[in-house]
Write an enzyme that holds these catalytic residues in place. Structure first.
Site, PDB file in Angstrom:
ATOM      1  N   HIS A  15       3.446  14.839 -11.674  1.00  0.00           N
ATOM      2  CA  HIS A  15       2.178  15.521 -12.241  1.00  0.00           C
ATOM      3  C   HIS A  15       2.150  14.985 -13.583  1.00  0.00           C
ATOM      4  O   HIS A  15       2.989  14.447 -14.282  1.00  0.00           O
ATOM      5  CB  HIS A  15       2.210  16.973 -12.316  1.00  0.00           C
ATOM      6  CG  HIS A  15       2.359  17.641 -11.210  1.00  0.00           C
ATOM      7  ND1 HIS A  15       1.206  17.675 -10.195  1.00  0.00           N
ATOM      8  CD2 HIS A  15       3.207  18.271 -10.363  1.00  0.00           C
ATOM      9  CE1 HIS A  15       1.546  18.414  -9.158  1.00  0.00           C
ATOM     10  NE2 HIS A  15       2.906  18.605  -9.219  1.00  0.00           N
ATOM     11  N   ASP A  55      12.553  15.602  -3.696  1.00  0.00           N
ATOM     12  CA  ASP A  55      11.301  16.097  -3.816  1.00  0.00           C
ATOM     13  C   ASP A  55      10.645  15.740  -5.328  1.00  0.00           C
ATOM     14  O   ASP A  55      10.099  16.631  -5.986  1.00  0.00           O
ATOM     15  CB  ASP A  55      11.356  17.903  -3.846  1.00  0.00           C
ATOM     16  CG  ASP A  55      10.237  18.417  -3.623  1.00  0.00           C
ATOM     17  OD1 ASP A  55       8.938  17.776  -3.494  1.00  0.00           O
ATOM     18  OD2 ASP A  55       9.964  19.707  -3.835  1.00  0.00           O
ATOM     19  N   ARG A 100       2.316  10.136  -4.068  1.00  0.00           N
ATOM     20  CA  ARG A 100       0.680  10.256  -4.276  1.00  0.00           C
ATOM     21  C   ARG A 100      -0.325   9.333  -3.793  1.00  0.00           C
ATOM     22  O   ARG A 100      -0.205   9.075  -2.653  1.00  0.00           O
ATOM     23  CB  ARG A 100       0.553  10.767  -5.816  1.00  0.00           C
ATOM     24  CG  ARG A 100       1.367  11.826  -6.329  1.00  0.00           C
ATOM     25  CD  ARG A 100       1.265  13.190  -6.110  1.00  0.00           C
ATOM     26  NE  ARG A 100       1.912  14.136  -6.725  1.00  0.00           N
ATOM     27  CZ  ARG A 100       2.263  15.534  -6.479  1.00  0.00           C
ATOM     28  NH1 ARG A 100       1.995  15.757  -5.261  1.00  0.00           N
ATOM     29  NH2 ARG A 100       3.024  16.203  -6.969  1.00  0.00           N
ATOM     30  N   HIS A 130       6.861  12.330  -3.320  1.00  0.00           N
ATOM     31  CA  HIS A 130       5.697  12.445  -3.442  1.00  0.00           C
ATOM     32  C   HIS A 130       5.165  11.263  -3.983  1.00  0.00           C
ATOM     33  O   HIS A 130       5.218  11.343  -5.469  1.00  0.00           O
ATOM     34  CB  HIS A 130       5.244  13.916  -4.135  1.00  0.00           C
ATOM     35  CG  HIS A 130       5.298  15.128  -3.402  1.00  0.00           C
ATOM     36  ND1 HIS A 130       4.513  15.618  -2.511  1.00  0.00           N
ATOM     37  CD2 HIS A 130       6.518  15.822  -3.130  1.00  0.00           C
ATOM     38  CE1 HIS A 130       5.092  16.834  -2.016  1.00  0.00           C
ATOM     39  NE2 HIS A 130       6.375  16.662  -2.464  1.00  0.00           N
TER      40      HIS A 130
HETATM   41  O1  DOR Z   1       6.572  22.219  -6.485  1.00  0.00           O
HETATM   42  C1  DOR Z   1       6.394  21.699  -5.658  1.00  0.00           C
HETATM   43  N1  DOR Z   1       5.425  20.809  -5.734  1.00  0.00           N
HETATM   44  N2  DOR Z   1       6.276  21.875  -4.273  1.00  0.00           N
HETATM   45  C2  DOR Z   1       5.529  21.689  -3.338  1.00  0.00           C
HETATM   46  O2  DOR Z   1       5.588  22.102  -2.215  1.00  0.00           O
HETATM   47  C3  DOR Z   1       4.766  20.757  -3.437  1.00  0.00           C
HETATM   48  C4  DOR Z   1       4.776  19.884  -4.696  1.00  0.00           C
HETATM   49  C5  DOR Z   1       3.740  18.979  -5.202  1.00  0.00           C
HETATM   50  O3  DOR Z   1       3.164  18.283  -4.317  1.00  0.00           O
HETATM   51  O4  DOR Z   1       3.534  18.910  -6.198  1.00  0.00           O
HETATM   52 ZN    ZN Z   2       7.611  18.472  -1.978  1.00  0.00          ZN
END
Ligand code: DOR
Ligand code: ZN
Length: 399
Positions: free
Chosen positions: A271, A267, A43, A41
């Site tokens: 944040h 993954d 973002r 991600h």
């Molecule tokens: O923990 C997660 N964060 N699982 C997800 O499927 C999305 C991801 C996120 O985009 O933060």
């Molecule tokens: Zn993900």
């Protein structure tokens, strides 16, 4: 020797390692075929305050990744051509690694086919909130999509009411299995469907039985519900961390060449520090890890838990094959000159304060790891070398 981002000769400065064509000894480390992260991600867009194409791919380069495939659950979502074009432009201008994009399920089915025609688009990502729409989607359109990444958790079987340390009860393995059954009713058994971030062996077993490939992430191998209880928000992730017993069995299976797991992904889900410091029930889920993942795995290599060959298979060869990239996952002449160069002896200590990612929080804080990335070479350019970054655009290398 490298020309136009391809290997043309492997004699100079390189030496064949053992009997394989997989990696070579260099004077400062071992060059592996470049690691590819099929689930990142990055973002960007309106979520650039969490991470963007520059910070995310710099963190990836520091972590030894030569290519990442970005997830579409941005704001706005990458579910139409306009947003896709903006994302591609941002990558072109800012990326330090090669990149690709998963699209989100477009409202217009015609648009799904059009979006697939863009180079760098590798396929579709399905989230639990998409299942209902997917069930009504034109099956002919879905058949034309070469790759579909599935987040397997049935939304009707999950809730958010569990305390920290117990999220595995509110988002149970059964929800993953029910999701697979739902997905299979729509897609059938076919190539190119990958069940991403598999948390446990039951899910992996059912996924393989249904004819799908699988990947898991380091946090499901190294962290469990005890860590979620201890660490709170920084270990909050979906699907959730499982129990110690489940984790140990997954790790034991992963290291075997007969494993039910085909690939690994990070993954990396960044944040902000502030978001991750909210109350446990309020903080967003997601683990920011891409810059530590290689060290975490190399530490397992040093502990003789995992072989280097298996690591290469999980992070280079498997992903390259899944993405249909013939010139990747290899270091022979003709291959893309993408290398993850590792120093197996160098020790590091994980420190969130030193993170390149904008998301400066990690469940691995203070872990001492043996084995590090020394350099990351993308199309012949050392984009990361011993803590220094080189912008590939300085060498006019098209990613
Ligand atoms: O923990 C997660 N964060 N699982 C997800 O499927 C999305 C991801 C996120 O985009 O933060
Ligand atoms: Zn993900």
């Amino acid at each position: 020797m490298i020309e136009n981002g391809h290997v043309i000769d492997v004699r100079e400065g390189f030496e064949k390692f053992g009997e394989t064509d997989l990696f070579f000894d260099l004077s400062r480390g071992v060059a592996l075929p470049g690691f590819i992260d099929i689930h990142t991600h990055v973002r960007g867009l309106e979520l650039s305050y969490k991470e963007d194409e520059r910070s995310g791919t710099m963190a990836a380069a520091k972590g030894g990744f030569t290519m990442i495939i970005d997830m579409p659950n941005t704001r706005p979502r990458v579910d139409n051509i306009d947003v896709l074009k903006n994302k591609l432009k941002a990558f072109e201008r800012n990326s330090f690694t090669e990149y690709g994009i998963w699209i989100a399920l477009p409202k217009e089915e015609r648009e799904a086919i059009e979006m697939m025609r863009f180079s760098k688009v590798y396929g579709l990502k399905i989230y639990p909130e998409d299942y209902e729409r997917l069930e009504k989607y034109d099956r002919e359109v879905l058949r034309k999509i070469p790759r579909i990444m599935i987040h397997a958790e049935d939304p009707e079987n999950i809730s958010e009411s569990c305390e920290k340390g117990y999220r595995w009860r509110c988002r149970p393995i059964d929800a993953e299995i029910k999701a697979l059954e739902r997905i299979h009713r729509v897609l059938g058994s076919r190539d190119g469907v990958n069940i991403t971030h598999v948390t446990n062996l039951y899910t992996a077993y059912v996924a393989k039985k249904l004819g799908y490939s699988t990947d898991t992430c380091p946090h499901y191998l190294l962290l469990d519900s005890d860590d979620e209880r201890r660490l709170g928000c920084v270990a909050k992730v979906n699907p959730p961390l499982r129990t110690k017993y489940m984790r140990e069995h997954l790790l034991e299976n992963l290291v075997s060449s007969e494993s039910l797991i085909d690939m690994m992904s990070t993954d990396h889900a960044p944040h902000t520090f502030e978001e991750k410091n909210r109350d446990f029930s309020e903080c967003p889920s997601g683990i920011s890890s891409i810059e530590f993942v290689s060290s975490l795995m190399l530490d397992l290599v040093n502990k003789n838990v995992l072989s280097l060959e298996r690591l290469i298979s999980l992070f280079s060869i498997g992903p390259a094959k899944f993405l249909g990239l013939d010139l990747y996952g290899c270091v022979k002449p003709g291959c893309r000159a993408n290398y993850t160069i590792i120093d197996l002896d160098k020790e590091t200590v994980v420190r969130s304060s030193q993170m390149i990612s904008k998301s400066k929080n990690t469940p691995y804080e203070n872990m001492r790891l043996k084995g590090s990335v020394y350099a990351t070479v993308v199309r012949g350019v050392p984009v990361y070398l011993n803590d220094l970054f080189t912008d590939p655009r300085d060498y006019e290398v098209a990613l």
